[in-house]
Every structure is written in C-alpha cells, then in structure tokens.
Design a protein around this motif. Structure first.
Motif, short mmCIF file in Angstrom:
data_model
loop_
_atom_site.label_atom_id
_atom_site.label_comp_id
_atom_site.label_asym_id
_atom_site.label_seq_id
_atom_site.Cartn_x
_atom_site.Cartn_y
_atom_site.Cartn_z
N PRO A 367 -61.03 58.53 96.19
CA PRO A 367 -62.12 59.50 96.31
C PRO A 367 -61.57 60.91 96.09
O PRO A 367 -60.44 61.22 96.49
N LEU A 368 -62.38 61.77 95.47
CA LEU A 368 -61.91 63.14 95.18
C LEU A 368 -61.67 63.91 96.48
O LEU A 368 -60.96 64.91 96.50
N THR A 369 -62.28 63.43 97.56
CA THR A 369 -62.19 64.13 98.86
C THR A 369 -61.07 63.58 99.75
O THR A 369 -60.97 63.98 100.91
N ILE A 370 -60.25 62.69 99.22
CA ILE A 370 -59.20 62.08 100.06
C ILE A 370 -58.36 63.17 100.74
O ILE A 370 -58.06 64.21 100.13
N ASN A 371 -58.03 62.97 102.04
CA ASN A 371 -57.25 64.01 102.73
C ASN A 371 -55.74 63.73 102.62
O ASN A 371 -55.33 62.65 102.20
N GLU A 372 -54.96 64.74 103.01
CA GLU A 372 -53.50 64.66 102.87
C GLU A 372 -52.92 63.43 103.57
O GLU A 372 -52.05 62.74 103.04
N GLU A 373 -53.44 63.21 104.77
CA GLU A 373 -52.88 62.12 105.58
C GLU A 373 -53.10 60.76 104.91
O GLU A 373 -52.19 59.93 104.80
N GLU A 374 -54.34 60.57 104.42
CA GLU A 374 -54.66 59.30 103.74
C GLU A 374 -53.82 59.16 102.47
O GLU A 374 -53.31 58.07 102.17
N LEU A 375 -53.68 60.27 101.76
CA LEU A 375 -52.92 60.26 100.52
C LEU A 375 -51.47 59.87 100.77
O LEU A 375 -50.92 58.98 100.10
N GLU A 376 -50.87 60.50 101.78
CA GLU A 376 -49.46 60.20 102.07
C GLU A 376 -49.27 58.76 102.53
O GLU A 376 -48.34 58.08 102.12
N LYS A 377 -50.21 58.31 103.36
CA LYS A 377 -50.11 56.93 103.87
C LYS A 377 -50.20 55.94 102.68
O LYS A 377 -49.42 55.01 102.57
N GLY A 378 -51.17 56.20 101.79
CA GLY A 378 -51.35 55.32 100.64
C GLY A 378 -50.12 55.31 99.74
O GLY A 378 -49.67 54.25 99.28
#
Ligand SMILES: Cc1ncc(COP(=O)(O)O)c(C=O)c1O
Length: 387
Positions: A367-378
């Motif tokens: 999603p274009l709205t993904i946050n930093e935390e989700e991004l790093e975890k992924g």
C-alpha cells in the motif's frame, strides 16, 4: 483447511491460491481467520493504495452507499461528476470514460483508437502495436493485445489486429510499422511481465514517430498509475503527453473501477451508443476514488512514496545477495537466483505477503500508505527468506 477445501470444491481452478483465508486488515497489515498477522507487500495486486481501514475512505464509502449505491448512466450522479473533474484536470487530459476493471478500460481505449482512425482514414488502419512481455488483461481482445505467447492459447479465435514488438528496441518498432497501424499501447513499467521499465530514449523516439504519422499513443497505467511509482502516472517519468491513458486497480483503493482518459483530439470520437458499461461511474466506487485522488494529490504524499521506494531499493541492494532490483516508487521487482513462488510461500509462512512476476521475480506492491515499521518488518522477513 476445511474452508480451503470448500473453496476448492466450489471455485473454478483459475487461480493458484495460497493457503490462507484473510479476514481483516489495518494499515498495511492483514490478519487471517486464525489470528496470524502479515505485512502486506501486495495491496491486492496494486489495488489497496490506501491500505486497509483508511478512515476517510471508509467514511466516504459508507455515506455514499447509504445515499445511493448505484444509478444508471442514463442519469448523472454527484461523485462521478466530481471524480471526472478531478481526474481529467489532474491528468491534464480532456475527457474520461468510466469502466470497472483494467481489461475493460483497455478495451475502451482500443475501441477509441480504432474509431478515431476509422473516422479519419477508413477501414484498413486498425492495427495496434503492443510490446512483448506486456500484460493488458484477460478479455479476448486484451489477451490479443498482451505480448506474451503463453496467453495466446485455447480460446481461439482471438481478436485480430495486434502486433507485438520488442520493448526498448526502436528498430523493431520501426520495422513493424505499415499503413495499417493506428496506435501503440505500452506500460511505462511492465508489471506482470517482470517489473521492467521502458527506457526514456526509446519512449521519446517512439512517440516522435507516432506524432509524425498520426498514430495514437496509449499508456496502460492500470498497474503503474495513480501514485504507484511516486508520480501520478508512470509515464510522468518521461516528458511526454499520451493521447489515451487507462487506469484501474489503485484508483478506488479496493472497489472495482477503471477509466479511459483521452486528450482533446479524441474527445468527440465516441458518440452515444458507441460504448457503455452498466456499472461504470458507479457512485460508491467514484466516492472511494475521490478519496484516493485527494490523498495522492496531497503535497508530499508522492514524495513519501518515492522515499519509501528508495528505502526498499537501498535495503535490497545492500544485502550482499545476488539480486537485481528494478522499478520506481512502490512498484519494485526483485530478480532472484531461485524460484520466486517458493520464496512467496516461505514469506507467507513467516508473515509477509509478496507477489511474483514471472518465475524468478518477486514483485513488491505495498500500500502507498505503508508505515516505516511495517516496511522494515516486511523487508527483514524478505531478507531472511531470500537468503
Ligand atoms: C498493466 C495492466 N493492464 C491491465 C490489467 C488488467 O486489469 P484487470 O485485472 O483489472 O482487468 C492488468 C492486471 O494485472 C495490468 O497489470
């Protein structure tokens, strides 16, 4: 397992489905029916641009569905008028036709291009050039348009009048030109074909040739449009103005919608009765799309897409693994040494959803709205799985 067995009993076997039943989402995190959570790097294949549970989106959809869920195109409805204005002006185009999917938008674009040429030059100028490794949809005509042999099977006879040329090879394009060609259709970044961007020089040359010969330029922005690559459209990475632009997927962040945009030259080609769609310009889908466009057009929003994309690329390029990373913004392809679908399954087991684009390409469309935390975890899970 019981639910999945039931699904397998009743659905036609058209999808290779992964063994998970998703029940809800929040931001860029999804949950299954067993309570497991997943970071989502797929967004419904580029659809859920605002992620899951966006407050403005939910409110707009709820209110519009209470007021008026559907009305025929023989009447006007408010959200679609507002959406048409916003979309046409943001895209710097002249008119829009609303459909319900990417394939349907491309069908509309093909009809529009052929009618323009028919009106002006008569019958024998209807060929549309598309690129090898492209993907334009699953209807018979858009399968014909799709430049991948594996899709040209079983369903004969296919629609005639398409030629497929090698992407980024200007010579091949010129060698395939003849007096029957009325248009070229291309994706700025080929999505299904492996996340492969077009070269700027190639696009400029092709477009100059098209302008010289009054051949129309169609950009299929179904996957790479509406902010996905960090600009409103994928073709905005080049300094060009297409005649026709098609969009769908991310436009309404989760409701079915598609659209064909055209410039002034084509604005009067389709007349009453030439084209239509029962659900096109649906008020609920239009209300949802307005929320998406408002967000994507907000100052700084697209900058955040670019910076998140850079972060992903930087991370993947610094893993020390043998990867080829391609794409723009939050449309990223990772060419690996092994089997992409194996990685996809292993990532699922570890709590990450990814897509593939061919046998050895992992495709990331969060999603274009993904946050930093989700991004790093992924990214951390992706690294573990690939290595
Ligand atoms: C570039 C492109 N065009 C068209 C389509 C077809 O869209 P839809 O599945 O909404 O018909 C897709 C779907 O993946 C696509 O990526």
């Amino acid at each position: 397992m019981e639910l999945i067995n039931k699904a397998d009993k009743y659905f036609m076997e058209t999808y290779c489905q992964l063994p998970v039943v998703l029940t809800k989402g929040n931001g860029a995190t999804l949950y299954d029916n067993k309570g497991n959570s997943y970071v989502d790097f797929t967004s419904g294949i580029g659809v859920n641009s605002l992620g899951y549970g966006d407050e403005n989106w939910t409110k707009a959809v709820e209110e519009q569905s209470k007021n008026l869920a559907h009305i025929s195109n023989i009447f006007y409805n408010l959200p679609s008028i507002k959406l048409a204005e916003k979309l046409v002006n943001s895209a710097n185009m002249s008119k829009v036709f609303f459909a319900n999917s990417g394939a349907e938008a491309n069908e509309g674009a093909i009809k529009l291009a052929r009618k323009y040429s028919f009106d002006k030059y008569g019958e024998d100028r209807s060929t549309i050039i598309t690129l090898k490794q492209s993907f334009h949809g699953r209807t018979l005509t858009t399968l014909s348009a799709t430049g991948q042999e594996k899709y040209h099977n079983y369903f004969f006879p296919f629609t005639e009048g398409f030629k497929h040329v090698i992407a980024n090879d200007y010579e091949d394009f010129v060698n395939n030109l003849d007096s029957s060609v009325c248009a070229i259709m291309m994706e700025a970044i080929q999505g299904e074909g492996g996340v492969r961007p077009l070269d700027e020089d190639y696009v400029n040359k092709v477009i100059a040739k098209c302008k010289e010969n009054d051949m129309l330029v169609i950009f299929d922005e179904v996957q790479c449009g509406i902010g996905r690559t960090g600009l409103l459209f994928g073709f905005n990475h080049f300094d060009i103005e297409p005649d026709i632009v098609t969009i769908a997927k991310g436009l309404a962040s989760g409701l079915p919608i598609g659209a064909v945009l055209c410039n002034e030259k084509l604005s009067k080609v389709l007349k009453p009765g030439d084209h239509g769609s029962t659900f096109g310009a649906n008020p609920v889908a239009s209300a949802a799309a307005l929320v998406v466009l408002d967000k994507v057009c907000e100052e700084k929003f697209l900058e955040s897409v670019i910076s998140k994309g850079k972060k992903i690329k930087q991370f993947l390029n610094n893993t020390g693994l043998e990867l080829k990373v391609r794409g723009q913004g939050l449309m990223i392809g990772v060419q690996i040494q092994g089997d992409a679908s194996k990685i996809q399954k292993e990532a699922l087991d570890k709590g990450l959803l990814v897509l593939t684009a061919g046998p050895d390409v992992i495709r990331l469309l969060p999603p274009l709205t993904i946050n930093e935390e989700e991004l790093e975890k992924g990214l951390e899970i992706l690294y573990q799985v690939i290595s």
